[in-house]
Scaffold this active site. Sequence first.
Site, short mmCIF file in Angstrom:
data_model
loop_
_atom_site.label_atom_id
_atom_site.label_comp_id
_atom_site.label_asym_id
_atom_site.label_seq_id
_atom_site.Cartn_x
_atom_site.Cartn_y
_atom_site.Cartn_z
N LYS A 194 0.82 -1.10 -0.01
CA LYS A 194 0.02 0.10 -0.18
C LYS A 194 0.94 1.23 -0.02
O LYS A 194 1.49 1.65 1.06
CB LYS A 194 -0.96 -0.04 1.10
CG LYS A 194 -2.38 0.50 1.09
CD LYS A 194 -2.47 2.04 0.71
CE LYS A 194 -2.00 2.81 1.86
NZ LYS A 194 -2.16 4.23 1.65
N GLY A 247 5.99 5.08 8.61
CA GLY A 247 5.27 6.06 8.77
C GLY A 247 5.39 7.15 10.12
O GLY A 247 6.17 6.84 10.78
N SER A 248 4.24 7.80 10.50
CA SER A 248 4.21 8.51 11.63
C SER A 248 4.07 7.73 12.88
O SER A 248 3.40 6.53 12.93
CB SER A 248 3.11 9.57 11.46
OG SER A 248 1.86 8.93 11.42
N THR A 249 4.24 8.19 13.87
CA THR A 249 4.30 7.49 15.21
C THR A 249 2.75 7.43 15.43
O THR A 249 2.23 6.45 16.17
CB THR A 249 5.00 8.28 16.20
OG1 THR A 249 6.53 8.23 16.02
CG2 THR A 249 4.91 7.75 17.79
N GLY A 252 1.49 4.70 13.64
CA GLY A 252 2.14 3.36 14.18
C GLY A 252 1.27 2.95 15.62
O GLY A 252 1.22 1.80 15.56
N GLU A 269 8.54 1.56 11.54
CA GLU A 269 9.62 2.39 11.46
C GLU A 269 8.83 3.95 11.35
O GLU A 269 8.19 4.16 10.33
CB GLU A 269 10.22 2.29 9.78
CG GLU A 269 11.07 1.09 9.81
CD GLU A 269 12.35 0.93 10.64
OE1 GLU A 269 12.61 1.81 11.26
OE2 GLU A 269 12.82 -0.34 10.69
N CYS A 303 12.89 10.67 8.15
CA CYS A 303 12.72 10.33 9.40
C CYS A 303 13.79 10.67 10.37
O CYS A 303 13.90 10.66 11.57
CB CYS A 303 12.27 8.91 9.50
SG CYS A 303 13.19 7.79 8.51
N GLU A 400 8.30 16.31 15.61
CA GLU A 400 8.75 16.05 14.23
C GLU A 400 8.16 17.12 13.34
O GLU A 400 7.04 16.93 13.19
CB GLU A 400 8.47 14.63 13.83
CG GLU A 400 9.16 14.39 12.40
CD GLU A 400 9.00 13.12 11.99
OE1 GLU A 400 7.87 12.30 12.15
OE2 GLU A 400 10.10 12.27 11.79
P1 NAD Z 1 1.58 8.44 7.62
O1 NAD Z 1 1.80 7.57 9.01
O2 NAD Z 1 0.60 9.41 7.53
O3 NAD Z 1 1.29 7.62 6.42
C1 NAD Z 1 2.26 6.57 6.14
C2 NAD Z 1 1.60 5.55 5.36
O4 NAD Z 1 0.58 4.86 6.27
C3 NAD Z 1 0.70 5.91 4.20
O5 NAD Z 1 0.79 4.80 3.17
C4 NAD Z 1 -0.57 6.33 4.51
O6 NAD Z 1 -1.55 5.99 3.82
C5 NAD Z 1 -0.71 4.91 5.66
N1 NAD Z 1 -1.59 5.12 6.68
C6 NAD Z 1 -2.00 6.15 7.40
N2 NAD Z 1 -3.06 5.91 8.10
C7 NAD Z 1 -3.20 4.73 8.29
C8 NAD Z 1 -4.08 3.74 8.84
N3 NAD Z 1 -4.82 4.23 9.85
N4 NAD Z 1 -3.73 2.61 8.83
C9 NAD Z 1 -3.08 2.18 8.00
N5 NAD Z 1 -2.14 2.93 7.13
C10 NAD Z 1 -2.45 4.11 7.21
O7 NAD Z 1 3.18 9.09 7.31
P2 NAD Z 1 3.44 9.94 6.24
O8 NAD Z 1 2.88 11.35 6.40
O9 NAD Z 1 3.14 9.26 4.92
O10 NAD Z 1 5.06 9.95 6.14
C11 NAD Z 1 5.75 10.89 7.17
C12 NAD Z 1 6.07 10.01 8.46
O11 NAD Z 1 6.85 8.91 8.31
C13 NAD Z 1 6.87 10.83 9.32
O12 NAD Z 1 6.44 10.94 10.63
C14 NAD Z 1 8.46 10.17 9.28
O13 NAD Z 1 8.93 10.14 10.30
C15 NAD Z 1 8.25 8.78 9.21
N6 NAD Z 1 8.89 7.95 8.39
C16 NAD Z 1 9.87 6.97 9.24
C17 NAD Z 1 10.85 6.21 8.40
C18 NAD Z 1 11.69 5.34 9.20
O14 NAD Z 1 12.26 4.72 8.64
N7 NAD Z 1 11.68 5.32 10.67
C19 NAD Z 1 10.93 6.71 7.15
C20 NAD Z 1 10.28 7.33 6.78
C21 NAD Z 1 9.22 8.33 7.18
#
Ligand code: NAD
Length: 498
Positions: A194, A247-249, A252, A269, A303, A400
Amino acid sequence: MQDASSWTDGLQLAFGADQPRRMLIGGRWLESDSGQSIAVVDPSTASPIASIQRGTAADVDRAVAAARAAFEGGEWPAMNGTARERLMRKLADLIETNSAEFALLEALDGGKPIAAAHQADVLGSVARLRYAAAWAPRLNGQNIEPAVPLDMHCYTRREACGVAGLIVPWNFPLAMAVSKLGDALAAGCTVVLKPSELTSLATLRLGELIGEAGFPDGVVNIVTGYGSEAGQALADHAGVDKISFTGSTRVGKQLVRSAAGNLKRLTLELGGKSPAIVFADADLDLSVRGVLRNFTYNSGQICAAGSRIFVHRAVYEPFLVALADAASAVRVGPATEDFTEMGPLVSEAQRDRVRDYIAGAVESGATVVAGGAMTETEGYFHRPTILADTRPDMAVRREEIFGPVATISPFEGDEFAAVIREANDTDYGLSSYIYTRDLSAAHRTARLIRAGTVRINGAALDHTMPFGGYKQSGWGRENGCEGVLSFTELKTVMIALG
Ligand code: NAD
């Protein structure tokens, strides 16, 4: 390989704004059950360039069923590691052959400067996939001598954990998809991928190459759509054995609750607020270049951004002047222009979020040493911005931002313990940066920092090294051997010898 110098020449993008790109489910390219699409916007121009399917829970059901069928029957489970490695290498070759097109997709979709996208994201993905492929025939168990007084032959087996849901963010669309996919396929899993609703184009093109490489139908499925719909449905699905999420904490934490339903395996992550510590003996040029890159690479949408800078008082003033000059000299512009060093932020919402953080900090007493908003453009641009005179309790020091913004503060020579305390005074623990010529200071600091990665004097990330977070930066590790192992179960086999 295509000629990287003529990025846009002769490239025919196989999509148009009037035709939503379809999703890959069970080897077929399908429309969503919703009948709806999501517009894809080029952040350099704020113009729509394409559209994707708005996937639903019903689409996720179909994709999980296809992945389950491929995992339990057909060609895939019969393939050994060597056969999987061969297929994965073929896919890597195809990405390399189409590297200029992928770079253009990443530039148009996410705003990445095209040369950097080609080198780091696309060719980096090729190398990453080949690395993962090499693990496929090397996932061995162990022979273990039993302790009980019975004649037994005992061993362990590494087996694929099943159907994996791979949820990818927008900041490194191709690289993150390939990283997760490579480890999952090396382990023998089948997957539902996804991508982010903001940046799905490269992943969909990858899906076409997966077909061309000859992967059996259903081994890789791609469902596009919103996180709260398609992503949540994947995370909740009882037919999914593991979720690998970047993605975001905030999201997560939601996934931890979703995984509880069937106790899915979970790799998270998440975000970061990483410190960069510059000691008095650091090489000025090297540390200025490194610190700037740490918070401006990918427009700060990383990140591992080194977004809290601590500089020894003895070199604070010259360092600050040099860093502000270097930040002001960064060429910000459209992702497809050759002169561009830093592209736009991914979306209007992200650009506004960055502006709001800076405005809030200034209201609370912070000083903008360099940078600020860019208002004269259509795209979502923002200059590299350095904030001095901040306090540890300010949002810009704790949260962040995910943009090209860093805070900077001095520390004294006898305040080593204090700077470590402050560096660790965060809910996150993803990365950290140290600049010094003193080996003992470097290793002592590395020991005391509570973060998954410590990078000293500009060391680059490498996919052979495990990557992941302490504290609220996540669970588990990606990359290295650990990344592949996270997609396996360990089985114990014991036979009593008669
Ligand atoms: P996000 O958490 O909004 O989305 C990440 C992914 O999750 C997207 O595909 C989104 O559609 C999906 N998503 C959103 N809500 C969801 C839910 N309820 N259930 C399942 N999937 C869902 O994050 P973002 O805004 O796309 O990315 C930025 C964040 O990612 C930042 O916080 C960044 O630090 C983090 N990030 C971490 C790493 C790492 O390796 N630690 C790397 C890159 C980005």
